[in-house]
Design an enzyme around this catalytic site. Structure first.
Site, PDB file in Angstrom:
ATOM      1  CG  HIS A  53      -0.491   2.004   2.494  1.00 25.36           C
ATOM      2  ND1 HIS A  53      -0.157   3.207   1.963  1.00 25.36           N
ATOM      3  CD2 HIS A  53       0.136   1.067   1.750  1.00 25.36           C
ATOM      4  CE1 HIS A  53       0.644   3.033   0.938  1.00 25.36           C
ATOM      5  NE2 HIS A  53       0.821   1.722   0.779  1.00 25.36           N
ATOM      6  CB  SER A  84       4.790   3.251   2.022  1.00 22.06           C
ATOM      7  OG  SER A  84       5.277   1.952   2.263  1.00 22.06           O
ATOM      8  CD  GLU A 117       3.023   5.308  13.347  1.00 17.60           C
ATOM      9  OE1 GLU A 117       3.531   4.771  14.345  1.00 17.60           O
ATOM     10  OE2 GLU A 117       3.134   4.855  12.197  1.00 17.60           O
ATOM     11  NE  ARG A 151       2.319   3.329  -3.408  1.00 19.52           N
ATOM     12  CZ  ARG A 151       3.027   2.337  -2.932  1.00 19.52           C
ATOM     13  NH1 ARG A 151       3.336   2.300  -1.658  1.00 19.52           N
ATOM     14  NH2 ARG A 151       3.428   1.374  -3.715  1.00 19.52           N
ATOM     15  CG  ASP A 203       3.639  -0.683   0.806  1.00 21.26           C
ATOM     16  OD1 ASP A 203       4.864  -0.859   0.714  1.00 21.26           O
ATOM     17  OD2 ASP A 203       3.032   0.220   0.233  1.00 21.26           O
TER      18      ASP A 203
END
Length: 124
Positions: free
Chosen positions: A113, A42, A63, A15, A121
């Site tokens: 993730h 994140s 989303e 990331r 997270d």
């Protein structure tokens, strides 16, 4: 032996690599727009927000809406990159992504993730 505490450490997390690379990509191509589902830290997007703020859209925890916004951007010639946890994208926004694919639109999906082992997270 590798000194992980060294500031000269050349190793990065995926990331962190993404966060650095996306800044370079956005600087090279003004049509790239990064959409994020309320996860900038994140994804290590702080540098992008600072250096290319007009190429970053914070959509929030939505989303499906993020994919719909990306669909519209792609329709008008932009290259949207949607970013979220893989547990949510493409899981939650599959229909919107499918419609973009059926329309042959240039939409990129990046997930991380996946929900099993994500440390601080939290699990999804």
């Amino acid at each position: 032996m590798i000194n992980y505490a060294s500031t000269e450490n050349i190793y990065k997390s995926l990331r962190e690599g993404f966060g650095d690379a996306i800044v370079d990509i956005c600087k090279d191509n003004k049509n790239v727009i990064v959409l994020n589902a309320d996860l900038p830290s994140s994804w290590k997007l702080e540098k992008l927000i600072e250096k290319c703020p007009s190429q970053y859209l914070q959509i929030g925890v939505s989303e499906q809406n993020m994919a719909g916004v990306a669909y519209g951007l792609a329709h008008y010639g932009k290259m949207p990159i949607i970013t979220s946890f893989a547990a949510f994208s493409p899981a939650l926004n599959f229909t919107q992504i499918r419609l973009a694919a059926m329309s042959n639109l240039n939409l990129k999906i990046v997930g991380s993730h996946y929900g099993l082992n994500v440390g601080a997270d939290g699990a999804s």
